[in-house]
Design an enzyme around this catalytic site. Structure first.
Site, PDB file in Angstrom:
ATOM      1  CG  HIS A  22      29.151  40.127  82.789  1.00 50.59           C
ATOM      2  ND1 HIS A  22      28.239  39.493  81.970  1.00 50.59           N
ATOM      3  CD2 HIS A  22      29.077  39.493  84.003  1.00 50.59           C
ATOM      4  CE1 HIS A  22      27.643  38.519  82.635  1.00 50.59           C
ATOM      5  NE2 HIS A  22      28.125  38.498  83.868  1.00 50.59           N
TER       6      HIS A  22
ATOM      7  CG  ASP B 115      30.675  33.372  88.309  1.00 47.48           C
ATOM      8  OD1 ASP B 115      29.948  34.375  88.380  1.00 47.48           O
ATOM      9  OD2 ASP B 115      30.500  32.457  87.489  1.00 47.48           O
TER      10      ASP B 115
END
Length: 349
Positions: free
Chosen positions: A224, A151
């Site tokens: 995404h 992330d």
């Protein structure tokens, strides 16, 4: 870029191993509002006192205020782009807006530091606030989210981070500040883990093991990565993410706390629209088939200097309007903070 004499809060601090996210609402009443304003002047002192006990712990705290709280506590002037969180709804996909007046983002290398700072700060606030959400986040292996992907790979660094996160002369009164948007997501881990890795990679837009972004000719337009990439006049618009996994195994709760900083809320809001509505509409982020937002809030983060100055408005107005040597007396009958005058006075004191 921020004014040279304005110190931002710890927005661009390095990601740490532990974090606590606390969202609070204000208790009505002038006495409670006064308690919160007085507390603003002590935030930095709390961090210093707790952090000094473990100098290598990288303790920091960012404090932000929602639109309603700013009006209630401080009045005019107000940050140019501060507004309530705007709910986004597209069928079953909903970016919900939930109550929140004050946000604390506490970071450190050890959870005990985060916990101690949160304890001391909330004890000082007492009944002036009510905690409506508290999340304890942890670093997951090599910076991986709960769903197993790294992330924050594209986070801006150094001067670029300042460029994209810190308000400059576009809102000079609030230079050195920032905006932060938070959401708590819960994941359907059983459904997600049942997917083949290749399918997961197409949903995210990156290789799971290596974290390498998929080539543009194979990366789906509804991944995404694709939907959260924004271009403006040929330049990629970035935000700073400091997301953290959290969970309770016994309750089968597995989540990601999303927190994004930017000098304007516009790019974060556009990313959410792309995810929930789609680009074009209907071409939405398939990660939302396995992730559900259960909170949502937008906050303004004043500079460190301004946060310390946000004490009793009456006292600020009096200080700002006091006659200066060789200067005429300033009139201030509107009850505003006179932030610009106050900042100038503090820096020359």
């Amino acid at each position: 870029m921020p004014m040279p004499d304005t110190e931002p809060q710890a927005v661009d601090s390095p990601i740490t191993a532990s974090a606590i996210f606390i969202v609070m609402t204000l208790t009505p009443g002038d006495d409670h509002a006064s308690t919160v304003r007085d507390w603003c002047g002590d935030v930095a002192a709390f961090v210093r006192s707790v952090g000094k006990r473990v100098p290598s712990g990288y303790l920091s705290c960012v404090c932000g205020f929602g639109s309603h709280a700013w009006d209630t506590l401080f009045g005019a002037p107000r940050p140019a782009q501060l507004h309530p969180f705007r709910e986004i709804r597209a069928g079953e996909r909903v970016a919900v807006a939930t109550p929140g007046d004050i946000l604390l983002h506490i970071r450190a290398s050890h959870m005990d530091l985060c916990f101690e700072l949160a304890t001391q700060m909330l004890e000082r606030l007492g009944d002036a606030v009510t905690v409506v959400d508290e999340v304890h986040g942890f670093r997951n292996f090599d910076m991986r989210s709960m769903i197993g992907f790294v992330d924050g790979t594209e986070n801006p660094q150094g001067r670029e981070a300042t460029k994209f996160t810190i308000i400059g002369d576009e809102d000079a009164t609030f230079a050195g500040g920032s905006y932060v948007l938070v959401q708590k997501y819960l994941h359907d881990m059983k459904g997600w883990n049942a997917l083949p890795v290749e399918t997961q990679e197409n949903i995210i837009g990156r290789r799971k093991l290596s974290d390498i972004e998929l080539a543009s000719d194979v990366k789906p337009s509804n991944s995404h990565s694709s939907l959260t990439t924004l271009d403006e006049n040929g330049e990629e618009m970035k935000i700073l993410r400091d997301n953290m996994p959290f969970g309770r195994v016994g309750d089968k709760e597995f989540g990601t706390y999303f927190i994004g900083y930017a000098r304007s809320p516009a790019p974060i809001e556009q990313m959410l629209e792309n995810m929930f509505i789609g680009r074009p509409p209907g071409n939405y982020d398939r990660l939302l088939d396995f992730s559900r937002a259960v909170t949502g809030g937008l906050f303004f983060v004043p500079s460190a200097d301004l946060l310390e100055a946000l004490v009793e408005p009456g006292a600020q107005a009096a200080a700002a309007s006091a006659p200066q040597p060789d200067a005429p007396a300033a009139a201030n009958g509107d009850g505003s903070l006179n932030i610009g005058s106050l900042k100038e006075q503090r820096h020359h004191a």
